[in-house]
Each structure stands twice: as C-alpha cells, then as structure tokens.
Design an enzyme around this catalytic site. Structure first.
Site: not given
Ligand code: UT7
Length: 323
Positions: A114, A250, A280
């Site tokens: 990225c 980005h 992204n």
């Molecule tokens: O380009 C450079 C590389 N990438 C990035 O910069 C991405 C960096 N990370 C992020 O943008 C965020 O961490 C995410 C968007 C990937 C995730 O957001 P988050 O607020 O960190 O959520 P999380 O991973 O802590 O997940 C929260 C909850 C989880 O459920 P539990 O464990 O709380 O029950 C996940 O299983 O949301 C759940 N979850 C979803 N729910 C519905 C994860 N993906 C999804 C989904 N739909 N697509």
C-alpha cells in the site's frame, strides 16, 4: 539552480464494475452499516474477468500522458507500483512500455504494497535529480480483488481495483519551498511486522495466495506511523502542517485518515477523501486520489500536498510536493 521533479500530468482508470457494500450481504455475514461505520467504504470497483493490472495501468498512463500533452516518445522511464502483477515477471511496467509503443528508456516495478506509490515517487524523484531521466511515468495499479479470501469478512469487503498515474518532469527550481515539484520524502520499513499483513502464496506455495491481515494491529501502527512520517517529511522540507493545502492519504479506512489528520492538526476539509468510492486500492489509492482531487477542483497549481501511506512489510512513508 536546483532541479525539481514536478507533476506535468495526472490520470486514472477504474474498472467499470461497481460493487456496493450490499452485494457482500449475500455472500458473508456482514452489513452495509458495518462496512460504512468501521471503514468509510460504500462501494469499490472490481476488474472484469481477464482484465489485468497492466490493462488498468495502461489506461491510467494514457490518461496522464493526455493530461500532460505528451506522448510515449517523451518519456524516459516508467515505474509501476504494484503487488498484483499480471505475472511474477516480467514487470507490469514493461507491459505498459510495450503497449505505449515506447522502445527506448527503461521500465520496472516497485513492490511496497500500500506504500508502493510513495516509494515509486521517491525513486522517480531520485532518477530525475541524478540526471538518469528527464520525464518519468509513475503508476500505481492493482487488482486486489484477485487476492481476496471471499470467506474472510475481515478483509474481503475492504479492497478494490484501480490505477492512477503521474507524469513527473525535470524543471528548474530555486531551491526554496516555493518551487513546484517534490520537496522532500521519508521512507520506512520494519520487517519485524511482516506477519500482520501478507499474502500466503508465492514461490513457496506455487499459488498466488490470499491476503491475510490482523486488522486491529495494522490499524494501531497506521495511526501512529502515518502522522510521524508526514511530520518528518515536512520537517526535512522546512515546512509545518500549517503550510499544507492538502493531505492526500492512502485510502484504507476513513478512521485512519481522520486520526492521522487530527494528529497533524490539519482539518478534514484539507484532506482528499475517496475511500467511500474506491475502497482500499493499495498502491493505486494515492494517484487515484490525486487525479480525482484535481478533477473535483480541490487540488490546484501551487498547492502544497503531503501524501502518506502504510502497508504490508510493514512499509510506510510520505512525500511532500508542490502541485
Ligand atoms: O492498506 C493498509 C492496510 N490495511 C489497513 O490499513 C486496514 C487497517 N485496519 C482496519 O481498517 C480495521 O481494523 C478494520 C476495518 C479491518 C476492522 O475494524 P475494527 O474496528 O478494527 O474491527 P475488528 O477487527 O476489531 O472487528 C470488530 C468486530 C469483530 O467481531 P467481535 O469479535 O467483536 O464479535 C469482527 O469479527 O467486527 C467483526 N467483523 C465484521 N462484522 C461485520 C469483522 N469484519 C466484519 C464484517 N462485517 N465485514
């Protein structure tokens, strides 16, 4: 006299197929509301079957050349930032070179995921400042849809396909920050964090593999490292965040974009945001945002821009340039 690498043209290409968040509700346990609120993404573009990264790169390159009023014969070098090359080799850049009918000069790919476009821009700047090239076509092009594990809801909703391109050319500057062109850059990587964002394929498996990400960990590093690198690049140029007209970040997650702007104390009305429409697109996201930002009338000649990006490696960095 100081030589600067200044932007002569910009362009982009997005595949026709637009995929709204709602489409994912049919295949995985997710919702439009979750994707919007956690990432800011509303839709993304996916390449058609058989439409390769090089196809997107060529369309973006032609758009940037048209914007610059130049032809392939005017270009000395092509750099493509990509982690989704059509083939392991040759470089996508050589495919673009052939398609443009360019039979001299040189072309190569840069792979910093990225952060790839920031690394490519910095390399292009070095080629221009060292006299290796007068005009460089710098492209970010990706088809990340081909790396998705469609069962992993934590990643497959986040990425999209697209390409953006800049033509950089050597211009005479005065050596001050009033000059057009690249004023400073800051590049970093730290391979200790290679396991939090990677693709589980390659020569070790004989497959292309799928993207694997510990989203929370990457998020934490992004918030910390992006503002730091932007500050360092501004510092090197003798500038401060107050001098910045546009942050062109980005586009991974609106919460990362907002968090970085806040740390830099730059208000969101001075940030180019396209993540809602593109998702992204990895190395393509910054040149896409530059092209869209210009088309929207946000980015104007003379504006001071900071681009910043982080991705797999981890690799991260920023470039300060006057448009
Ligand atoms: O380009 C450079 C590389 N990438 C990035 O910069 C991405 C960096 N990370 C992020 O943008 C965020 O961490 C995410 C968007 C990937 C995730 O957001 P988050 O607020 O960190 O959520 P999380 O991973 O802590 O997940 C929260 C909850 C989880 O459920 P539990 O464990 O709380 O029950 C996940 O299983 O949301 C759940 N979850 C979803 N729910 C519905 C994860 N993906 C999804 C989904 N739909 N697509």
């Amino acid at each position: 006299m100081t030589i600067r690498a200044a932007v002569k043209g910009v362009g982009h290409y997005l595949p026709e197929r637009v995929v709204p968040n709602a489409e994912f509700e049919a295949i995985i346990d997710t919702s439009d509301e979750w994707i919007r609120s956690r990432s800011g993404i509303e839709r993304r573009h996916f390449a058609a079957e058989g439409q390769m990264t090089s196809d997107l790169a060529i369309r973006a390159a032609l758009a940037a050349l048209a914007d610059a009023g130049l032809g392939a014969e005017d270009i000395d070098a092509i750099i493509v930032a990509t982690s989704t090359p059509d083939l392991t080799f040759p470089a996508v850049a050589t495919m673009v070179q052939a398609a443009l009918g360019m039979t001299r000069g040189f072309a190569f790919d840069v792979q910093a995921v990225c952060a790839g476009f920031v690394f490519a821009l910095t390399n292009a700047n070095a080629l221009i400042l060292s006299g290796q090239a007068r005009r460089v076509l710098v492209i970010g092009a990706e088809t990340f849809s081909r790396l998705m594990n469609w069962k992993d809801r934590g990643t497959c909703v986040l990425f999209g396909d697209g390409a953006g391109a800049l033509v950089l050319e050597a211009v005479d500057g005065t050596g001050t920050t009033a000059d057009r062109g690249i004023l400073s850059a800051d590049l970093n990587s730290d391979g200790r964090f290679r396991d939090i964002l990677y693709v589980n394929g390659g020569t070790s498996t004989g497959t292309t593999g799928h993207l694997v990400m510990e989203g929370k960990e990457v998020f934490r590093h992004a918030i910390e490292k992006l503002a730091e690198t932007a500050h360092r690049a501004l510092d090197k140029a003798g500038l401060t965040p107050e001098d910045v007209d546009w942050i062109v970040p980005h586009q991974a997650n609106i919460r990362i974009i907002e968090g970085t702007a806040k740390r830099m104390q730059v208000p969101m009305d001075r940030v180019v945001v396209t993540v809602q429409d593109h998702g992204n697109t990895s190395a393509a996201s910054i040149p896409l945002a530059l092209s869209v930002g210009k088309a929207r009338g946000q980015i104007k000649p003379g504006d001071l821009l900071v681009t910043e990006a982080i991705g797999g490696g981890l690799a991260w960095g920023s470039v300060v340039l006057r448009w």
